[in-house]
Each structure stands twice: as C-alpha cells, then as structure tokens.
Enzyme design. Structure first.
Site, PDB file in Angstrom:
ATOM      1  CD  GLU A  26      -3.191   6.190   1.868  1.00  0.00           C
ATOM      2  OE1 GLU A  26      -3.359   4.969   2.027  1.00  0.00           O
ATOM      3  OE2 GLU A  26      -2.817   6.953   2.775  1.00  0.00           O
ATOM      4  CE  LYS A  88      -2.085  -1.332   6.511  1.00  0.00           C
ATOM      5  NZ  LYS A  88      -2.133  -1.287   7.984  1.00  0.00           N
ATOM      6  CB  VAL A 108       2.005   6.179   3.135  1.00  0.00           C
ATOM      7  CG1 VAL A 108       3.181   7.110   2.844  1.00  0.00           C
ATOM      8  CG2 VAL A 108       0.780   6.981   3.567  1.00  0.00           C
ATOM      9  CG  ASP A 140       3.277  -1.831  14.785  1.00  0.00           C
ATOM     10  OD1 ASP A 140       3.673  -1.525  13.648  1.00  0.00           O
ATOM     11  OD2 ASP A 140       2.078  -2.021  15.044  1.00  0.00           O
ATOM     12  CB  SER A 142       4.433   2.546   9.583  1.00  0.00           C
ATOM     13  OG  SER A 142       3.978   2.514   8.252  1.00  0.00           O
ATOM     14  CB  ALA A 143       6.681  -0.618   5.614  1.00  0.00           C
ATOM     15  CG  ASP A 144       3.487   4.328   5.675  1.00  0.00           C
ATOM     16  OD1 ASP A 144       3.425   3.389   4.860  1.00  0.00           O
ATOM     17  OD2 ASP A 144       2.491   4.871   6.208  1.00  0.00           O
ATOM     18  CE  LYS A 161      -5.570   9.303  12.331  1.00  0.00           C
ATOM     19  NZ  LYS A 161      -6.381   8.405  11.536  1.00  0.00           N
TER      20      LYS A 161
HETATM   21  N1  PSU Z   1      -3.155   6.777   9.127  1.00  0.00           N
HETATM   22  C1  PSU Z   1      -4.343   7.373   8.929  1.00  0.00           C
HETATM   23  N2  PSU Z   1      -5.186   6.892   7.975  1.00  0.00           N
HETATM   24  C2  PSU Z   1      -4.854   5.819   7.190  1.00  0.00           C
HETATM   25  C3  PSU Z   1      -3.568   5.214   7.393  1.00  0.00           C
HETATM   26  C4  PSU Z   1      -2.763   5.725   8.364  1.00  0.00           C
HETATM   27  O1  PSU Z   1      -4.650   8.313   9.626  1.00  0.00           O
HETATM   28  O2  PSU Z   1      -5.656   5.409   6.333  1.00  0.00           O
HETATM   29  C5  PSU Z   1      -3.148   4.081   6.502  1.00  0.00           C
HETATM   30  C6  PSU Z   1      -2.195   4.583   5.411  1.00  0.00           C
HETATM   31  O3  PSU Z   1      -2.419   3.839   4.230  1.00  0.00           O
HETATM   32  C7  PSU Z   1      -0.826   4.263   5.977  1.00  0.00           C
HETATM   33  C8  PSU Z   1      -1.121   2.946   6.669  1.00  0.00           C
HETATM   34  O4  PSU Z   1       0.187   4.126   5.014  1.00  0.00           O
HETATM   35  O5  PSU Z   1      -2.388   3.139   7.261  1.00  0.00           O
HETATM   36  C9  PSU Z   1      -0.070   2.587   7.682  1.00  0.00           C
HETATM   37  O6  PSU Z   1      -0.293   1.288   8.135  1.00  0.00           O
HETATM   38  P1  PSU Z   1       0.830   0.543   8.991  1.00  0.00           P
HETATM   39  O7  PSU Z   1       0.897   1.309  10.283  1.00  0.00           O
HETATM   40  O8  PSU Z   1       0.321  -0.857   9.159  1.00  0.00           O
HETATM   41  O9  PSU Z   1       2.102   0.625   8.207  1.00  0.00           O
HETATM   42 MN    MN Z   2       2.707  -1.782  11.729  1.00  0.00          MN
END
Ligand code: PSU
Ligand code: MN
Length: 305
Positions: A26, A88, A108, A140, A142-144, A161
């Site tokens: 990524e 992003k 991701v 909140d 994540s869309a992941d 994490k």
């Molecule tokens: N967690 C990490 N390092 C990162 C990310 C998450 O330890 O770089 C990044 C990844 O690209 C992940 C994104 O897909 O943050 C998730 O962001 P959000 O929570 O806004 O969906």
């Molecule tokens: Mn988010």
C-alpha cells in the site's frame, strides 16, 4: 492480456501474465504512516524483501487519476516526500480522485480493491484499520473492515494497533466472515507487541498451509479477505504496558484537539512515534519487512496450490 482498469508496471504485468507470484503493497503507509526519508527507504526495502523471497512487488497508488500497480522509484520518492499533502484514499475517495485526475495514497481498503482488479491476491502491510476506541460514540470504524468482508485479498499484517479497540475489531471481522489467522501464534499480535490478550481464530504454522486455506476459501466462492497476523520479531517488539500508556496519552490529546474522521489514524501514528522518541518507527519498519517476507512466501506457495 492488458488490464483495462489498472495500469500495471512492466514487471508486474509480466509476472501476472505468466502466473508468477505477486505481492501488493500500500501507499498510505508511505505518505501518512512514516516520516521522510525513512518512509522512502522502507518502501524500497520492502520491495527488495518481496523480490528476495521469490515474488514481484506491486506498490499500489493512484497517479494522475490512474489506478496503478507497480510504481517507478521516482514515483515512490514523490509520495514519500509529499507525505500528508497527498490525499489519503479509501473506498469512498477513489471515484473523486480518478475523475479529478489527482494523486492518491491508497489505504488497506483501496489497495485491496485495486489489487483485486489487477488480479493480485496477496497483500503485505503494517497494520490494518479497525474499530476505534470509543466507537460506540464516534462510530469511527475503518472502511478496511468492510473491504475485508467483501474483497478477495489476503492481508498480511502485524495485527491491529492498540490505538484501536482490538476486541471490537475482532467481533466486527467475525460478523463479516473474515478469518483471522495467526502465523505461528494463537494470540493476535498488537502491532508493536507480540501480545494483545486476544486470540486469533486459528494458529497456522506454515506459508503452505496459509496458501491452502486461501485456496479453499476462494474456490468455495466464500467472498472476502483474510487477515494473516504475523507478530513483530522478538528483538524489535516494544513493551506492552509502556505502549498502552503512550497510546492512552495520544488518544487523550486527539480528543482534546477534537481530531476526527480520516485524520485520526495519521494523528495517532505520528503522536505515538513522537512519544516513543522514534523507537516505534524502527519497530514499524521491521515489522513491515517481516510481513513482506511472509507475504512473498505465501504468494509463492499460493501459485503452486
Ligand atoms: N495502521 C498503521 N499504519 C498505517 C495505517 C494504519 O499502523 O499506515 C493506515 C493504513 O493505510 C490503513 C489506514 O488502511 O491507515 C486506516 O485508516 P482509517 O482508520 O482512517 O480507515
Ligand atoms: Mn476512521
């Protein structure tokens, strides 16, 4: 055959058309996950690690509105230097960036989408997004996680994490039918640490067995991704209690500054790095390298299955 939706580098196109193993990588981890120049060095080292272990790396991003798999060295450098100035891009942002012919660093979720369009099934990163602490109020999530529920790509990571609510993240993945497999561990690692206090669904001991599970899932038409959790090597792991304190301090500052939405994760990552005096950055780099190696081994085994 030429891929009409994703522009492949020559190297990636050659590997895919001849059925050779390819590992997706990524780009948000480059632009938003680490500072320059360590992010640039990391991105190149990760590609080398994939090659050294018998697969072709495909770093994924959107450049001038084009979905890309396999970047030039200078393109990686430009993402690394521009850092947070690059947008992003998660699932919702793809159409905007494409239509406006802009650059986007893929998370991701969006890396999975582009990897699947390109025909790449294995993807290595650091950590996945998940259900944030306090999500019962902030919503909140994540869309992941939604992506893992629907897109056929295996994500090799070092767990989630603990800026996240790991328990709720695991519940969400269970609801979505996403297997969470521990590589040689029955405990889900928490990114910087090998332990989290939570169990994975199954402990799997070899790249070959992991590849067999992927084949079984997708051959059966069971749509969606797989999380393969690979603990950070012992010599680079940080202290669990110390990291909890750091993360709580980072979360308190985030709430006090009212940072929300897509800015939360980058803010927390930066703060954790600052509060651990850069020690977490070395750990972060090492665990990504470790994941790239395992991903390449799985990609090689998957091609043979
Ligand atoms: N967690 C990490 N390092 C990162 C990310 C998450 O330890 O770089 C990044 C990844 O690209 C992940 C994104 O897909 O943050 C998730 O962001 P959000 O929570 O806004 O969906
Ligand atoms: Mn988010």
């Amino acid at each position: 055959m030429k891929n009409l939706k994703v522009q492949l580098s020559q190297e990636v196109e050659k590997a895919l058309s001849s059925g050779q193993p390819v590992v997706a990588l990524e780009s948000t981890i480059i632009s938003h996950g680490m500072p320059y120049p360590q992010n640039f060095e990391m991105a190149l080292a990760v590609e080398d690690q994939v090659r050294k272990n018998g697969a072709t790396p495909a770093t994924i991003a959107i450049i001038d509105g084009v979905l890309r798999a396999g970047l030039l060295r200078q393109e990686i450098e430009s993402f690394a230097k521009k850092g947070m100035q690059i947008t992003k891009v998660s699932r919702r942002d793809i159409p905007v960036i494409v239509a406006q012919k802009k650059d986007g660093a893929t998370t991701v979720a969006s890396t999975m989408i582009i990897a699947e369009l390109a025909g790449i099934s294995i993807f290595a990163t650091g950590g996945i997004g998940g259900v944030h602490r306090g999500a019962e109020e902030s919503m909140d999530i994540s869309a992941d996680l939604e992506e893992l529920g629907q897109t056929n790509v295996a994500v090799i990571c070092a767990g989630a994490k603990s800026i996240l609510d790991i328990g709720l993240t695991l519940e969400y993945l269970e609801t979505k039918g996403v297997p969470v497999l521990g590589y040689q561990t029955s405990e889900l690692p928490a990114f910087y640490t090998r332990e989290s206090g939570f169990k994975v669904d199954s402990k799997v001991d070899s790249a070959k067995e992991l590849a067999q599970i992927l084949r079984a899932k997708w051959d059966l038409g069971l749509k969606g991704g797989v999380v393969i959790a690979n603990p950070v090597p012992k010599e680079y792991s940080l202290d669990f209690k110390e990291m909890e304190k750091v993360i709580n301090d980072a979360l308190a500052e985030m709430n006090q500054k009212a940072i929300k939405g897509k800015d939360s994760t980058p803010f927390l990552l930066g703060k954790v790095k600052e509060l651990t005096a850069g020690k977490s950055l070395e750990t972060n780099i090492q665990l990504v390298l470790n994941n790239a190696k395992l991903a390449a081994e799985i990609a090689v085994a998957y091609c043979r299955e």
